[in-house]
Design an enzyme around this catalytic site. Structure first.
Site, short mmCIF file in Angstrom:
data_model
loop_
_atom_site.label_atom_id
_atom_site.label_comp_id
_atom_site.label_asym_id
_atom_site.label_seq_id
_atom_site.Cartn_x
_atom_site.Cartn_y
_atom_site.Cartn_z
N GLU A 250 -51.29 14.55 -26.35
CA GLU A 250 -52.38 13.88 -25.62
C GLU A 250 -53.37 14.93 -25.14
O GLU A 250 -52.97 16.06 -24.85
CB GLU A 250 -51.84 13.14 -24.39
CG GLU A 250 -50.93 11.99 -24.71
CD GLU A 250 -50.38 11.30 -23.44
OE1 GLU A 250 -49.66 10.33 -23.59
OE2 GLU A 250 -50.67 11.78 -22.32
N LYS A 252 -55.23 17.03 -22.57
CA LYS A 252 -54.99 17.36 -21.16
C LYS A 252 -56.36 17.46 -20.51
O LYS A 252 -57.07 18.46 -20.69
CB LYS A 252 -54.22 18.67 -21.01
CG LYS A 252 -53.87 18.98 -19.56
CD LYS A 252 -53.05 20.26 -19.45
CE LYS A 252 -52.47 20.43 -18.06
NZ LYS A 252 -53.46 20.45 -16.99
N GLU A 301 -55.83 10.14 -15.38
CA GLU A 301 -56.59 11.30 -14.94
C GLU A 301 -58.03 10.83 -14.79
O GLU A 301 -58.61 10.31 -15.74
CB GLU A 301 -56.47 12.40 -16.00
CG GLU A 301 -57.05 13.73 -15.59
CD GLU A 301 -56.08 14.62 -14.80
OE1 GLU A 301 -54.98 14.18 -14.42
OE2 GLU A 301 -56.45 15.78 -14.54
N PHE A 341 -52.64 7.41 -18.83
CA PHE A 341 -51.62 7.99 -19.70
C PHE A 341 -50.20 7.46 -19.45
O PHE A 341 -49.28 7.81 -20.17
CB PHE A 341 -51.65 9.52 -19.65
CG PHE A 341 -51.43 10.13 -18.29
CD1 PHE A 341 -50.15 10.29 -17.76
CD2 PHE A 341 -52.51 10.58 -17.55
CE1 PHE A 341 -49.96 10.87 -16.52
CE2 PHE A 341 -52.33 11.15 -16.29
CZ PHE A 341 -51.04 11.30 -15.78
N LYS A 424 -47.05 21.34 -21.15
CA LYS A 424 -48.51 21.54 -21.17
C LYS A 424 -48.82 22.75 -22.03
O LYS A 424 -48.16 23.78 -21.91
CB LYS A 424 -49.08 21.66 -19.76
CG LYS A 424 -48.42 22.65 -18.87
CD LYS A 424 -48.96 22.57 -17.45
CE LYS A 424 -48.14 23.45 -16.54
NZ LYS A 424 -48.40 23.29 -15.14
P1 AMP Z 1 -50.96 21.34 -14.14
O1 AMP Z 1 -51.77 20.81 -12.99
O2 AMP Z 1 -51.60 22.51 -14.81
O3 AMP Z 1 -49.53 21.57 -13.75
O4 AMP Z 1 -50.93 20.20 -15.26
C1 AMP Z 1 -50.44 18.92 -15.03
C2 AMP Z 1 -51.58 17.96 -14.72
O5 AMP Z 1 -52.36 17.70 -15.87
C3 AMP Z 1 -51.15 16.59 -14.29
O6 AMP Z 1 -50.76 16.54 -12.96
C4 AMP Z 1 -52.40 15.75 -14.55
O7 AMP Z 1 -53.26 15.80 -13.42
C5 AMP Z 1 -53.10 16.51 -15.66
N1 AMP Z 1 -53.21 15.78 -16.93
C6 AMP Z 1 -54.31 15.75 -17.70
N2 AMP Z 1 -54.11 15.03 -18.80
C7 AMP Z 1 -52.86 14.55 -18.76
C8 AMP Z 1 -52.05 13.75 -19.63
N3 AMP Z 1 -52.52 13.32 -20.80
N4 AMP Z 1 -50.78 13.47 -19.25
C9 AMP Z 1 -50.30 13.93 -18.07
N5 AMP Z 1 -51.01 14.70 -17.21
C10 AMP Z 1 -52.27 15.02 -17.55
#
Ligand code: AMP
Length: 587
Positions: A250, A252, A301, A341, A424
């Site tokens: 997906e 991000k 998001e 999502f 991620k």
């Molecule tokens: P991080 O903040 O770097 O730990 O990455 C996780 C965050 O990415 C999540 O908490 C969401 O806010 C964001 N995110 C963006 N796109 C997605 C997606 N397709 N699925 C889940 N989280 C996403």
């Protein structure tokens, strides 16, 4: 219950530099707390009157607090202002002012926790025109009967400046110990917390009906679920390997995570930290009404968008929506779209135990059926080859995303857990560590030259989740614009403490220390061994921790992350090992 019991405990907690002592003090307080008010005591420990998702803040303006102090002491405002200037903290000022009061005032009416809580609760719930005056009267009536030490904490509650720096996990440890004598029962409490996000309610269940009733706690609409989190992967091949060679990829998106709760009557939006933020996105709340199910809990998001080109805009744009006033204009000037999502709950059914594939199908049906252009699905594709991931990554980057999320097709939704079922995969940065780190500010050195009167370098820590401690991994002084420096300085002022916090560990000497609260994003060129930074101390080499070389602030203050969401020590160790493998060519 006497309020002095809380005061005694908080004073001890503020003075200790031992993490274990913090829990011990909490355990002893909880054991002495009557069941009928244990939820309230839990909220007070967290410096609140209710869980964050209720969105209720004490919100007394500083000017009003000063007037309340003046009224309760029967002196003029300038006298209070002078004391405040000297002490630098309104809590400390309240203590001094109370000492000044007529020494013959008898504190025979013992201040109770019940009275303090119910007044604070009233202050928080008094809204609208004339509310500040009403709040003022409530505070000053409380201060009238408080001892100096009690006044200090009452004022800290009112101003939101209680600096115990206690994590939810420590509270759960203390609850498990106080009511079951067994710390391992924290897991049960944590599971209940993951679906309810209300530690006060859990404490009350535990103390009144026992651990079994805590186990049977269910998902409830308008009580946010703790979000599932992702681990990181650095290359597509690694991600695919971890997923069993078939997965969903997906986009991000670079926005803010939102948990949507809706029923027939209302819509509420919760942030990643599970605070109610419906007011920031009234346009989104309105659009959600076009979703044609009676009850739903969904995840999305929210991203700022250029409506002319339909391009996604960076996360920073959303900051304009974080405001109490002028939101109407912000909605017009900074349009957003929701990119869904996940689906966790529909019409009385918990969907978290369904597989990803199944949940995505339900989600697609619901979102497509809403026929609302503000409500979209996160672009997704099923991948079986790393080249497919790389291609999808390229299109994600082209569309203004941070990278990809790779999700296991057969995985359930694991509330509150960082699981390898979600990975991620961020775009490659030019720095050698191919990812950013989110670290917590724990101390600072004063600046020189251009930065006199500001901080020159900030001490940053990674989170050691096993011991609930932030261990230092670098000092950072670059990447700050004047505006960011100003913003950080103002924020940090609210978390200043007089000594190293009990949850902070480092071999560095700092000019000032902070309660671990604020998370910032960092890039660095390399991870090296260090005798003075204590992150992952002894885990690679005896007597050495891991430090970041050439760390640089990316400009992102991660308001959406709690300190416990910062980069974990284990992630740091695995990044170090990965880096060493790259350097030695995998030998
Ligand atoms: P991080 O903040 O770097 O730990 O990455 C996780 C965050 O990415 C999540 O908490 C969401 O806010 C964001 N995110 C963006 N796109 C997605 C997606 N397709 N699925 C889940 N989280 C996403």
């Amino acid at each position: 219950m006497n309020f002095s019991l809380i005061v005694d405990t908080f004073e001890q907690m503020e003075q200790t530099s031992s993490r274990l002592a913090l829990t011990d003090y909490l355990v002893s307080l909880l054991k002495r707390t009557p069941s009928d008010i244990i939820d309230k005591v839990i909220y007070l420990i967290q410096g609140k009157v209710c869980p964050d998702f209720e969105g209720i803040e004490l919100g007394l303006a500083e000017k009003m607090a000063i007037r309340a102090l003046a009224q309760s002491a029967g002196v003029d405002v300038p006298i209070i202002e002078e004391i405040y200037r000297k002490t630098g903290d309104l809590g400390d000022a309240a203590k001094e002012v109370a000492k000044l009061k007529n020494q013959t005032t008898l504190f025979d009416d013992k201040m109770t926790v019940e009275r303090v809580y119910s007044t604070l609760d009233k202050i928080a719930r008094t809204l609208g025109p004339g509310s500040q005056e009403a709040k003022l009267r409530l505070v000053s009536s409380l201060l009238n009967n408080a001892t100096p030490r009690e006044s200090r904490y009452i004022m800290k509650f009112v101003m939101g400046t209680l600096r115990l720096g206690i994590a939810d996990y420590s509270v759960m440890d203390a609850l498990a110990l106080a009511f079951t004598e067994d710390k391992s029962n924290r897991n049960t409490l944590e599971n209940a917390y993951n679906v309810s996000s209300d530690l006060g309610a859990i404490a009350k269940l535990l103390s009144t009906t026992g651990l079994e009733s805590v186990k049977s706690l269910q998902i409830t609409l308008f009580k946010p679920i703790r979000p599932m989190l992702a681990e990181r992967a650095s290359i597509s091949e690694e991600a695919l390997g971890k997923m069993g060679r078939k997965a969903a990829a997906e986009y991000k998106l670079d926005g803010e995570r939102i948990q949507v709760h809706k029923n027939k009557e209302k819509v509420e939006l919760f942030s990643r930290r599970l605070e109610k933020i419906t007011d920031h996105y009234p346009d989104v709340a309105e659009a959600i009404k076009s979703i044609r199910v009676d009850e739903a809990i969904l995840e999305a998001e929210v991203v700022a968008i250029n409506t002319n080109t339909d391009e996604f805009l960076p996360f920073q744009e959303l900051m304009h929506r974080r405001r109490k006033y002028g939101i109407k204009l912000a909605v017009e000037n900074y349009p957003v779209v929701m990119n869904f999502f996940d689906v966790l709950y529909i019409d009385g059914d918990n969907k978290t135990s369904l597989t990803y594939i199944h949940r995505r199908k339900i989600l697609e049906k619901i979102i497509k059926g809403s026929h609302n252009e503000k409500l979209r699905l996160v672009p997704q594709t099923i991948v079986e080859k790393s080249e497919q991931i790389d291609k999808f990554m390229a299109s994600a980057i082209e569309n203004g995303c941070e990278g990809l999320m790779i999700k296991q097709l057969t995985s359930t939704y694991r509330a509150g857990s960082r699981a390898s079922a979600w990975l991620k995969l961020k775009r490659e940065y030019r720095s050698d560590i191919a990812d950013t780190l989110d670290l917590v500010i724990t101390g600072a050195l004063y600046g020189r030259g251009r930065r006199v009167g500001r901080y020159g370098a900030l001490l940053l820590g990674a989170y050691d989740s096993k011991s609930d401690i932030f261990r230092s991994t670098c000092k950072v002084g670059t990447g700050f614009t004047d505006q960011l420096l100003e913003e950080l300085y103002n924020n940090l002022e609210n978390h200043l403490i007089t000594h190293r916090h009990a949850r902070v560990d480092t071999g560095m000497e700092m000019d000032v220390w902070f309660e671990p609260k604020i998370v910032i994003e960092i890039i660095a060129s390399e991870i090296t061994l260090s005798p003075s930074h204590t992150a992952a101390m002894n885990s690679i080499r005896l007597g050495y921790g891991l430090a970041l070389r050439f760390p640089k602030f990316t400009g992102k203050i991660r308001y959406d992350k709690k300190p416990e969401d910062a980069t974990d020590i284990e992630e740091l160790v695995s990044l170090y090992k990965k880096q060493m493998r790259t350097i030695t060519g995998g030998r």
